[in-house]
Design a protein around this motif. Structure first.
Motif, short mmCIF file in Angstrom:
data_model
loop_
_atom_site.label_atom_id
_atom_site.label_comp_id
_atom_site.label_asym_id
_atom_site.label_seq_id
_atom_site.Cartn_x
_atom_site.Cartn_y
_atom_site.Cartn_z
N GLU A 29 0.82 -1.22 0.00
CA GLU A 29 0.00 0.00 0.00
C GLU A 29 0.85 1.27 0.00
O GLU A 29 0.59 2.22 -0.74
CB GLU A 29 -0.94 0.04 1.21
CG GLU A 29 -1.90 1.22 1.12
CD GLU A 29 -2.45 1.68 2.47
OE1 GLU A 29 -3.37 2.52 2.45
OE2 GLU A 29 -1.96 1.23 3.51
N ARG A 30 1.89 1.30 0.81
CA ARG A 30 2.72 2.51 0.91
C ARG A 30 3.42 2.80 -0.43
O ARG A 30 3.50 3.95 -0.86
CB ARG A 30 3.73 2.36 2.04
CG ARG A 30 3.06 2.31 3.41
CD ARG A 30 4.07 2.05 4.51
NE ARG A 30 3.44 2.03 5.83
CZ ARG A 30 4.06 1.72 6.97
NH1 ARG A 30 5.36 1.40 6.94
NH2 ARG A 30 3.41 1.72 8.10
N TRP A 31 3.91 1.74 -1.08
CA TRP A 31 4.55 1.92 -2.38
C TRP A 31 3.54 2.42 -3.41
O TRP A 31 3.83 3.34 -4.18
CB TRP A 31 5.18 0.61 -2.85
CG TRP A 31 5.79 0.69 -4.21
CD1 TRP A 31 7.01 1.22 -4.54
CD2 TRP A 31 5.20 0.27 -5.45
NE1 TRP A 31 7.22 1.14 -5.90
CE2 TRP A 31 6.13 0.57 -6.48
CE3 TRP A 31 3.99 -0.33 -5.79
CZ2 TRP A 31 5.88 0.28 -7.82
CZ3 TRP A 31 3.73 -0.61 -7.12
CH2 TRP A 31 4.67 -0.32 -8.12
N ILE A 32 2.35 1.83 -3.40
CA ILE A 32 1.30 2.23 -4.35
C ILE A 32 0.96 3.70 -4.17
O ILE A 32 0.91 4.47 -5.14
CB ILE A 32 0.03 1.37 -4.17
CG1 ILE A 32 0.30 -0.09 -4.57
CG2 ILE A 32 -1.12 1.93 -4.99
CD1 ILE A 32 -0.80 -1.05 -4.15
N ARG A 33 0.75 4.12 -2.94
CA ARG A 33 0.34 5.51 -2.69
C ARG A 33 1.46 6.49 -3.02
O ARG A 33 1.20 7.59 -3.50
CB ARG A 33 -0.14 5.67 -1.25
CG ARG A 33 -1.40 4.84 -0.97
CD ARG A 33 -2.18 5.31 0.22
NE ARG A 33 -3.32 4.44 0.47
CZ ARG A 33 -4.48 4.50 -0.18
NH1 ARG A 33 -4.66 5.42 -1.13
NH2 ARG A 33 -5.47 3.67 0.11
N ALA A 34 2.71 6.09 -2.78
CA ALA A 34 3.84 6.95 -3.14
C ALA A 34 3.89 7.15 -4.66
O ALA A 34 4.12 8.27 -5.15
CB ALA A 34 5.14 6.35 -2.64
N GLU A 35 3.66 6.08 -5.42
CA GLU A 35 3.67 6.19 -6.88
C GLU A 35 2.48 6.99 -7.40
O GLU A 35 2.59 7.73 -8.37
CB GLU A 35 3.71 4.80 -7.51
CG GLU A 35 4.98 4.01 -7.24
CD GLU A 35 6.24 4.72 -7.73
OE1 GLU A 35 6.17 5.42 -8.76
OE2 GLU A 35 7.28 4.58 -7.06
N LEU A 36 1.33 6.85 -6.73
CA LEU A 36 0.16 7.63 -7.14
C LEU A 36 0.40 9.13 -6.93
O LEU A 36 -0.05 9.95 -7.73
CB LEU A 36 -1.08 7.18 -6.35
CG LEU A 36 -1.63 5.80 -6.71
CD1 LEU A 36 -2.78 5.44 -5.79
CD2 LEU A 36 -2.07 5.72 -8.16
N ARG A 37 1.11 9.47 -5.86
CA ARG A 37 1.45 10.88 -5.64
C ARG A 37 2.35 11.40 -6.77
O ARG A 37 2.21 12.53 -7.23
CB ARG A 37 2.13 11.06 -4.28
CG ARG A 37 1.17 10.95 -3.10
CD ARG A 37 1.81 11.43 -1.82
NE ARG A 37 2.87 10.54 -1.36
CZ ARG A 37 2.69 9.49 -0.56
NH1 ARG A 37 1.46 9.18 -0.14
NH2 ARG A 37 3.71 8.74 -0.19
N LYS A 38 3.26 10.55 -7.24
CA LYS A 38 4.11 10.94 -8.37
C LYS A 38 3.28 11.13 -9.63
O LYS A 38 3.54 12.04 -10.42
CB LYS A 38 5.20 9.89 -8.60
CG LYS A 38 6.22 9.78 -7.47
CD LYS A 38 7.22 8.68 -7.76
CE LYS A 38 8.16 8.45 -6.60
NZ LYS A 38 9.10 7.32 -6.86
N PHE A 39 2.28 10.28 -9.82
CA PHE A 39 1.38 10.43 -10.97
C PHE A 39 0.73 11.81 -10.93
O PHE A 39 0.63 12.50 -11.96
CB PHE A 39 0.29 9.37 -10.95
CG PHE A 39 0.73 8.00 -11.42
CD1 PHE A 39 2.05 7.72 -11.69
CD2 PHE A 39 -0.21 6.99 -11.58
CE1 PHE A 39 2.45 6.47 -12.12
CE2 PHE A 39 0.18 5.73 -12.03
CZ PHE A 39 1.52 5.48 -12.29
N ALA A 40 0.27 12.21 -9.74
CA ALA A 40 -0.40 13.51 -9.59
C ALA A 40 0.56 14.65 -9.92
O ALA A 40 0.19 15.63 -10.57
CB ALA A 40 -0.95 13.65 -8.18
N LEU A 41 1.81 14.53 -9.49
CA LEU A 41 2.81 15.57 -9.76
C LEU A 41 3.07 15.70 -11.26
O LEU A 41 3.28 16.79 -11.78
CB LEU A 41 4.11 15.27 -9.02
CG LEU A 41 4.08 15.44 -7.50
CD1 LEU A 41 5.38 14.94 -6.89
CD2 LEU A 41 3.85 16.90 -7.13
#
Length: 266
Positions: free
Chosen positions: A244-256
């Motif tokens: 979950e933590r890896w997924i959410r970190a990558e999703l934040r990068k998607f948003a950026l």
């Protein structure tokens, strides 16, 4: 469609690159699993093509298995959402040519550890009755042995490559950890994997259901990862909650990346 196999005593990891179809399952009610994604993976030359499953977790993000793409150079990935019959141009379908995806940095093709991949959709999917996302398990959230879960996919309906084009589904039970530990020895990791299957050997996710979700209690808890070569039980799924933590970190990068000043947003 039911396939009864003797369980083999020999052990061999078999990651399933290529689309799969459920063995011993049944045709899903059209668009009853609106989170399902169909991945077509093709080399730039067009000579090599494989298929996998996946699932929508946000309008701009699909989760799948790393082994669907890992080790392949210069591939083009197409994601289709809202499909029931993947051989028809259904009005519910939304098709995306994926330009960015992320494989877990510690994925191992040898051990199948960290078999998880996140794909970015651009533009974002339009949410409809036929296309919507599924919640996924949170960190340390686990599903108990004996729980009935569900898998779905397109492709093979038997080990002899019988295929159809419609979405199939089946229910599978979460198994005790020792079932997969006995089958896969040191390759099965309790922290990051889930053991599931039909102990009667009649139903299973198979080749190319790879990347599709194991859905338990309305959440995506697992990702179809690997199994033994000579039987259809048990199967191993990537434990989504562990990542979950890896997924959410990558999703934040998607948003950026979607911000106007980002070079990759051009």
């Amino acid at each position: 469609m039911l396939l009864l196999l003797l369980l083999a005593s020999s052990f061999l990891l078999l990651p399933w690159a290529g689309a799969g179809r459920i063995i011993g399952g049944w045709e899903a009610k059209p668009h009853s699993r609106p989170y399902m994604a169909y991945l077509s993976i093709q080399s730039e030359s067009g000579r090599h093509r494989s298929k996998c499953g996946g699932f929508l977790i946000r309008p701009d993000a699909v989760l799948s298995a790393a082994h669907c793409v890992a080790g392949k150079k210069n591939v083009n990935i197409t994601v289709t959402l809202g499909a029931h019959n993947i051989n028809k141009n259904e009005p519910t379908q939304q098709v995306f040519h994926v330009g960015h995806w992320v494989i877990h940095p510690k994925y191992s093709g040898y051990t199948s550890e960290n078999d998880i991949m996140l794909l970015k959709l651009k533009p974002r999917a339009k949410l409809t009755k036929s296309v919507s996302y599924i919640p996924f398990a949170r960190y340390k959230e686990r599903v108990e042995p004996g729980t009935t879960c569900h898998v779905a996919g397109w492709g093979w309906t038997s080990r002899s490559r019988d295929v159809t084009s419609v979405l199939m589904e089946a229910d599978l039970k979460v198994q005790r950890e020792n079932i997969c530990e006995d089958s896969f020895k040191k390759y099965y990791l309790q922290q990051s994997m889930i053991c599931a299957g039909d102990e009667n050997g009649k139903k299973a996710a198979f080749r190319g259901d790879s990347g599709g979700p194991l859905v338990c209690n309305g959440k995506a808890h697992g990702i179809v990862s690997y199994g033994p070569q000579n039987s259809i039980f048990p199967k191993v799924f990537t434990r989504v909650s562990y990542f979950e933590r890896w997924i959410r970190a990558e999703l934040r990068k998607f948003a950026l990346q979607d911000q106007p000043d980002s070079p990759s947003s051009v």
